[in-house]
Design a protein around this motif. Structure first.
Motif, PDB file in Angstrom:
ATOM      1  N   ALA A  24       0.822  -1.211   0.000  1.00  0.00           N
ATOM      2  CA  ALA A  24       0.000   0.000   0.000  1.00  0.00           C
ATOM      3  C   ALA A  24       0.854   1.260   0.000  1.00  0.00           C
ATOM      4  N   TYR A  25       0.393   2.263  -0.742  1.00  0.00           N
ATOM      5  CA  TYR A  25       1.081   3.552  -0.829  1.00  0.00           C
ATOM      6  C   TYR A  25       0.030   4.646  -0.997  1.00  0.00           C
ATOM      7  N   LYS A  26       0.433   5.893  -0.841  1.00  0.00           N
ATOM      8  CA  LYS A  26      -0.470   7.016  -1.066  1.00  0.00           C
ATOM      9  C   LYS A  26      -0.256   7.566  -2.464  1.00  0.00           C
ATOM     10  N   ASP A  27      -1.359   7.762  -3.184  1.00  0.00           N
ATOM     11  CA  ASP A  27      -1.240   8.298  -4.539  1.00  0.00           C
ATOM     12  C   ASP A  27      -0.993   9.805  -4.502  1.00  0.00           C
ATOM     13  N   SER A  28      -1.080  10.442  -5.661  1.00  0.00           N
ATOM     14  CA  SER A  28      -0.707  11.857  -5.759  1.00  0.00           C
ATOM     15  C   SER A  28      -1.607  12.789  -4.962  1.00  0.00           C
ATOM     16  N   THR A  33      -3.522   3.351  -1.788  1.00  0.00           N
ATOM     17  CA  THR A  33      -3.699   2.602  -3.035  1.00  0.00           C
ATOM     18  C   THR A  33      -2.825   1.359  -3.002  1.00  0.00           C
ATOM     19  N   ILE A  34      -3.236   0.329  -3.729  1.00  0.00           N
ATOM     20  CA  ILE A  34      -2.427  -0.886  -3.810  1.00  0.00           C
ATOM     21  C   ILE A  34      -2.710  -1.570  -5.144  1.00  0.00           C
ATOM     22  N   GLY A  35      -1.851  -2.499  -5.521  1.00  0.00           N
ATOM     23  CA  GLY A  35      -2.072  -3.244  -6.748  1.00  0.00           C
ATOM     24  C   GLY A  35      -1.988  -2.361  -7.968  1.00  0.00           C
ATOM     25  N   THR A  39      -8.137   1.324  -4.964  1.00  0.00           N
ATOM     26  CA  THR A  39      -8.413   2.046  -3.725  1.00  0.00           C
ATOM     27  C   THR A  39      -9.639   1.421  -3.062  1.00  0.00           C
ATOM     28  N   SER A  40      -9.860   1.763  -1.814  1.00  0.00           N
ATOM     29  CA  SER A  40     -11.003   1.204  -1.087  1.00  0.00           C
ATOM     30  C   SER A  40     -12.330   1.573  -1.749  1.00  0.00           C
ATOM     31  N   ALA A  41     -12.369   2.703  -2.461  1.00  0.00           N
ATOM     32  CA  ALA A  41     -13.603   3.136  -3.121  1.00  0.00           C
ATOM     33  C   ALA A  41     -14.053   2.149  -4.198  1.00  0.00           C
ATOM     34  N   ALA A  42     -13.113   1.363  -4.711  1.00  0.00           N
ATOM     35  CA  ALA A  42     -13.444   0.404  -5.769  1.00  0.00           C
ATOM     36  C   ALA A  42     -14.027  -0.882  -5.216  1.00  0.00           C
ATOM     37  N   GLY A  43     -13.988  -1.049  -3.884  1.00  0.00           N
ATOM     38  CA  GLY A  43     -14.480  -2.278  -3.278  1.00  0.00           C
ATOM     39  C   GLY A  43     -13.370  -3.005  -2.540  1.00  0.00           C
ATOM     40  N   PRO A  44     -13.617  -4.248  -2.121  1.00  0.00           N
ATOM     41  CA  PRO A  44     -12.599  -4.981  -1.373  1.00  0.00           C
ATOM     42  C   PRO A  44     -11.375  -5.292  -2.250  1.00  0.00           C
ATOM     43  N   PRO A  45     -10.201  -5.382  -1.629  1.00  0.00           N
ATOM     44  CA  PRO A  45      -9.959  -5.275  -0.197  1.00  0.00           C
ATOM     45  C   PRO A  45      -9.863  -3.823   0.266  1.00  0.00           C
ATOM     46  N   LEU A  46     -10.165  -3.587   1.534  1.00  0.00           N
ATOM     47  CA  LEU A  46      -9.962  -2.279   2.136  1.00  0.00           C
ATOM     48  C   LEU A  46      -8.460  -2.025   2.204  1.00  0.00           C
ATOM     49  N   VAL A  47      -8.023  -0.887   1.679  1.00  0.00           N
ATOM     50  CA  VAL A  47      -6.588  -0.589   1.654  1.00  0.00           C
ATOM     51  C   VAL A  47      -6.206   0.139   2.935  1.00  0.00           C
ATOM     52  N   THR A  48      -5.324  -0.469   3.684  1.00  0.00           N
ATOM     53  CA  THR A  48      -4.842   0.117   4.933  1.00  0.00           C
ATOM     54  C   THR A  48      -3.332   0.277   4.866  1.00  0.00           C
ATOM     55  N   ALA A  49      -2.792   1.161   5.667  1.00  0.00           N
ATOM     56  CA  ALA A  49      -1.341   1.378   5.701  1.00  0.00           C
ATOM     57  C   ALA A  49      -0.640   0.073   6.049  1.00  0.00           C
ATOM     58  N   GLY A  50       0.383  -0.264   5.287  1.00  0.00           N
ATOM     59  CA  GLY A  50       1.148  -1.470   5.544  1.00  0.00           C
ATOM     60  C   GLY A  50       0.603  -2.719   4.874  1.00  0.00           C
TER      61      GLY A  50
END
Length: 205
Positions: A24-28, A33-35, A39-50
């Motif tokens: 997971a990282y933070k976008d601009s 965000t991951i993968g 983002t969590s807005a798109a549905g599972p999985p919930l993106v959390t730090a780490g």
């Protein structure tokens, strides 16, 4: 009437635009965000730090996410578009979200038959500044047939690489040729392999 879908070229350039990250990282704009741009807005999985995922999980999440955005573009379009335009719209929708896509000026202009105006309206989505080169590339993809030029992830990068030779085929819904990768292989027929193919046909359907 066959429903349009994201083409292999459209998928390749979308992945190039989003990148591929297994942690997971933070976008601009600071969204976790991951993968491939998930983002969590798109549905599972919930993106959390780490959070970390495997490569297989990354592919599965993307496959699920992209169906949502393809469906949103299909729903929003009231007129036929070329394959390159459809792919560009999926890319934009993936970035701005189905809600913003559905109410966008560029979609209204597309449905009104104003292609040039739609291209200009795509470029209005220019915040934050880091998105501008991507948006310019998407606008170019929207109006440029793949037979003329392959799309770029951003205007500062080279066109996406297509590993195999390509041929032009007709999309069943619109008259614009679509470039698809093919791997040509010479076939040498003999009486023996012809008979084998004919006899095995019932097993292969």
């Amino acid at each position: 009437r066959l429903l349009m879908d994201l083409s292999p070229i459209g998928e390749a350039v979308l992945i190039a635009r989003e990148g591929r990250r297994l942690k997971a990282y933070k976008d601009s704009v600071g969204v976790l965000t991951i993968g491939i741009g998930h983002t969590s807005a798109a549905g599972p999985p919930l993106v959390t730090a780490g959070l970390t995922i495997t490569s297989a999980e990354c592919d599965a999440i993307f496959a699920r996410d992209v169906r949502t955005y393809v469906a949103a573009v299909r729903k929003g379009l009231k007129v036929p578009v070329s394959q390159n335009a459809f792919d560009a719209l999926v890319s934009i929708c993936y970035n701005i979200g189905p809600g913003a896509f559905a109410t966008s000026t560029f979609l209204k202009r597309i449905n009104a038959g104003d292609t040039a105006g739609a291209r200009d309206a795509i470029l209005m989505w220019n915040k934050p500044a880091a998105i501008i080169t991507r948006r310019e590339a998407e606008a170019a993809q929207f109006v440029t047939a793949y037979t003329s030029a392959l799309p770029r992830a951003t205007t500062s990068q080279k066109p996406i690489a297509v590993a195999a030779p390509v041929i032009a085929v007709m999309h069943p819904e619109v008259p614009t040729p679509v470039i698809v990768p093919v791997t040509p292989a010479p076939v040498r027929w003999s009486l023996g392999n012809w008979l084998t193919t004919w006899l095995m046909k019932p097993f292969y359907g």
